[in-house]
Enzyme design. Structure first.
Site, PDB file in Angstrom:
ATOM      1  CG  ASP A   1      -7.849  -0.397 -10.173  1.00 44.79           C
ATOM      2  OD1 ASP A   1      -7.761  -1.564 -10.603  1.00 44.79           O
ATOM      3  OD2 ASP A   1      -7.136   0.021  -9.228  1.00 44.79           O
TER       4      ASP A   1
ATOM      5  CG  ASP B   1     -10.584  -2.464  -8.080  1.00 41.81           C
ATOM      6  OD1 ASP B   1     -10.437  -3.209  -7.093  1.00 41.81           O
ATOM      7  OD2 ASP B   1     -10.201  -2.760  -9.233  1.00 41.81           O
TER       8      ASP B   1
ATOM      9  CD  GLU C   1      -4.229  -9.501 -11.379  1.00 41.41           C
ATOM     10  OE1 GLU C   1      -5.000  -8.836 -10.663  1.00 41.41           O
ATOM     11  OE2 GLU C   1      -3.808  -9.129 -12.493  1.00 41.41           O
TER      12      GLU C   1
HETATM   13  O1  KIV Z   1      -9.058  -4.087 -11.902  1.00 41.25           O
HETATM   14  C1  KIV Z   1      -9.611  -5.179 -12.144  1.00 41.25           C
HETATM   15  O2  KIV Z   1     -10.374  -5.330 -13.101  1.00 41.25           O
HETATM   16  C2  KIV Z   1      -9.323  -6.278 -11.241  1.00 41.25           C
HETATM   17  C3  KIV Z   1      -9.764  -7.655 -11.632  1.00 41.25           C
HETATM   18  C4  KIV Z   1      -9.292  -8.091 -12.937  1.00 41.25           C
HETATM   19  C5  KIV Z   1      -9.451  -8.644 -10.583  1.00 41.25           C
HETATM   20  O3  KIV Z   1      -8.761  -6.063 -10.213  1.00 41.25           O
END
Ligand code: KIV
Length: 265
Positions: free
Chosen positions: A45, A84, A183
């Site tokens: 996301d 996500d 993260e």
């Molecule tokens: O939203 C995203 O791209 C992510 C990754 C960078 C882990 O959650």
């Protein structure tokens, strides 16, 4: 090349083979990443920032996620597609998560769904897994909680929050998660967590000892007009094209030369 599955990712962890992961949001980049041999394509996301120009992931809808996931699915054949769940589409109840996850899979071509949160999400993770939906957890700096975290900050810096993160990771594994993104956590904490789990960890700003690494594609190609986080690296530098830059990233992840200490906490 053999297709990547949640089972093959676990074998990679067991044999010490590092896992490469990049985000993508469309057909052309997904095809390129797949061709180069990126193991996981993550439809994050983060598209709220890099595709839509927002300053957080919060405005992204489930419909947006389904649309971009479907575009990526058209370009991918070998890589595993992790997508996500958008903010608000899964937190209310395990049932709400099931409704959203099944749309991501049936309409968006997702193979694994990702959600943010630790022990508090364990019941939801178990509910999805018991119904045939593989889940990726996300701990540490969880961008959907940016306001609760008072900004995009490194997490797990003191003993108490580090212990909570380690407990959260175990809770997700016990609930049946297939992998966990870590993260912006200190490298030593990420190492401890990675060594304590049987499932792979994928780090972003979490040091070199995770089982794999992920970056936002626009950051690592130097395409994002706003400042990139300290843990990212522009792999276009010294390369003559995008394919070469992605190959350099995959090689650096596999050899353990990325992330260096300058990209870690
Ligand atoms: O939203 C995203 O791209 C992510 C990754 C960078 C882990 O959650």
């Amino acid at each position: 090349m053999k297709t990547v599955t949640v089972e093959s990712l676990r074998s990679m962890k067991q044999s010490g083979e590092r896992i490469s992961c990049l985000t993508a949001y469309d057909y052309s980049f997904a095809s390129l990443l797949d061709r180069v041999g990126v193991d996981i394509i993550m439809v994050g996301d983060s598209l709220g920032m890099v595709m839509q120009g927002h300053d957080s992931t919060l405005p992204v809808s489930l419909k947006d996620m389904i649309y971009h996931s479907r575009c990526v699915a058209q370009g991918r054949s070998r890589a595993l597609q992790v997508v996500d769940l958008s903010f608000g589409s899964y937190q209310e109840s395990p049932e709400s998560a099931l409704r959203s996850a099944s749309r991501l899979m049936s309409k968006g071509g997702a193979q694994v769904v990702k959600l943010e949160g630790g022990a508090v999400m364990a019941e939801t993770v178990a509910f999805l897994v018991a119904r045939g939906i593989p889940v990726c957890g996300h701990l540490g700096l969880t961008p959907q909680s940016v306001h609760q975290l008072s900004g995009y900050r490194v997490q797990g810096k003191d003993d108490a929050s580090a212990a909570t993160l380690a407990t959260d990771a175990l809770a997700l594994e016990q609930a049946g998660a297939s992998l966990i993104v870590l993260e912006a956590v200190p490298a030593e904490l990420a190492r401890t967590i990675s060594e304590s789990l049987r499932i792979p960890t994928i780090g972003i700003g979490a040091g070199v000892h995770c089982d794999g690494q992920v970056l936002v594609l626009q950051d690592m190609l130097g395409l994002y007009p706003r400042p990139s986080p300290k843990f990212s690296k522009n792999f276009m530098q010294g390369q003559d094209g995008i394919e070469a830059a992605v190959q350099a990233y995959v090689d650096a992840v596999r050899s353990g030369s990325f992330p260096g200490s300058e990209h870690s906490f």
